[in-house]
Scaffold this active site. Structure first.
Site, PDB file in Angstrom:
ATOM      1  CE  LYS A  55      -4.458  -1.295   0.261  1.00  0.00           C
ATOM      2  NZ  LYS A  55      -5.545  -0.745  -0.576  1.00  0.00           N
ATOM      3  CB  SER A 310      -0.897  -8.064  -1.007  1.00  0.00           C
ATOM      4  OG  SER A 310      -1.717  -8.873  -0.183  1.00  0.00           O
TER       5      SER A 310
END
Length: 324
Positions: A55, A310
């Site tokens: 992110k 991720s």
């Protein structure tokens, strides 16, 4: 199609991220004995980023591009954890205020990380509506700039730098497996991969218990799942009830399919990643690798697969339970 993020936009985002994000490695996943001579899997270890998740790519690329006077007023976002932490990290690096609207169900490890970065936290009910409305009200009342978690072209371009790196580091990649929540990561990665290697396939992966992206692709429109339904999955970062409008447009243009994985498969993959690659994956971070391990028959045939891990911000108690 003109509204979709382009390769030059992703490349400009990559320039902004030099010296901020890590160019994460492609870690070989040890093959099963039965797979000898078969296809290879490489794991893109985004868990190694400074905040433990991909992110930071989108958050920093977006906030650093704001005019200085706009930045100085501060930023606000809504997130279940990793995007919030990315915004907090960016805000501290740039010396600006940050307010984070977070569900009260967010794992403590993610909340603690955000607080340590100096951000102010506002808790809300775990619904998309509560998060979005509260963040919008705070932005209007205090002059903060809203930094969306996924439904924004700048965010998508920043996340797309992961796809840029994959093709640059492995030009022969055949299939890229990407976790899907709000759709920012899979949109950006798919835009980059398809621009650089059009013949490669991009497959989104999500939990069976939060399969709104799968339903959306089938219906040809974004489909919303109730918060009570998505809240059942262990993958807290993938509990978004609906993919964003702009991400969905990218998915329709660039994504070749959606595969879902079970809760047991997520847990088993977390164990295997830790034991066989020495990588820590939070539940959401394990889903793409789980698709390779347990749903290969549903994937396009290939010689080289890449799965994106991720994030690795897993609650310690949960991780211990999974490892048992």
């Amino acid at each position: 199609m003109s509204d979709l993020v382009s390769l030059p936009e992703i490349e400009r985002a990559a320039e902004r991220l030099v010296g901020v994000t890590l160019r994460t490695p492609l870690v070989p996943f040890p093959a099963d004995r039965s797979d000898a001579g078969g296809p290879s899997l490489l794991v893109k270890a985004e868990s190694l980023q400074p905040i433990g998740a991909f992110k930071l790519r989108g958050a920093y690329a977006t906030i650093s591009s704001l005019p200085e006077e706009q930045r100085e007023r501060g930023v606000v976002t809504h997130s279940s954890g990793n995007h919030a932490q990315a915004v907090a990290y960016t805000a501290r690096a740039l010396g600006i205020p940050a307010v984070l609207v977070m569900p009260h169900t967010t794992p403590g490890v993610k909340v603690d990380a955000c607080m340590a970065l100096g951000a102010e936290i506002v808790y809300v009910e775990p619904t998309s509506q509560a998060r979005e409305e509260t963040a919008a009200k705070l932005a209007a009342a205090h002059g903060f700039t809203l930094v969306p978690p996924y439904d924004d072209a700048r965010i998508i371009a920043g996340q797309g730098t992961a796809g840029l790196e994959i093709v640059q580091d492995r030009p022969d990649v055949d299939v890229v497996l990407v976790p899907v929540s709000g759709g920012g990561l899979v949109s950006g990665v798919a835009a980059a991969v398809k621009a650089l290697r059009p013949e490669a396939k991009v497959i989104g992966v999500e939990p069976e218990l939060a399969a709104d992206a799968r339903d959306s692709m089938r219906e040809g429109r974004p489909v919303t799942w109730d918060a009570e339904k998505t809240g059942r999955t262990i993958a807290d970062a993938l509990r978004v009830q609906r993919v964003g409008d702009l991400p969905f447009a990218h998915m329709q243009a660039h994504v070749d399919g959606i595969v879902t994985v079970t809760e047991d498969e997520i847990r088993a993959t977390m164990r295997r990643l830790a034991r066989e690659t020495r990588l820590i994956a939070e539940p959401a971070g394990a889903v793409a690798t789980a698709a390779y391990l347990y749903h290969r028959a549903e994937l396009p045939p290939a010689d080289t697969y890449v799965s994106i891990l991720s994030g690795g911000n897993v609650d310690p108690a949960l991780f211990l339970d999974v490892m048992r």
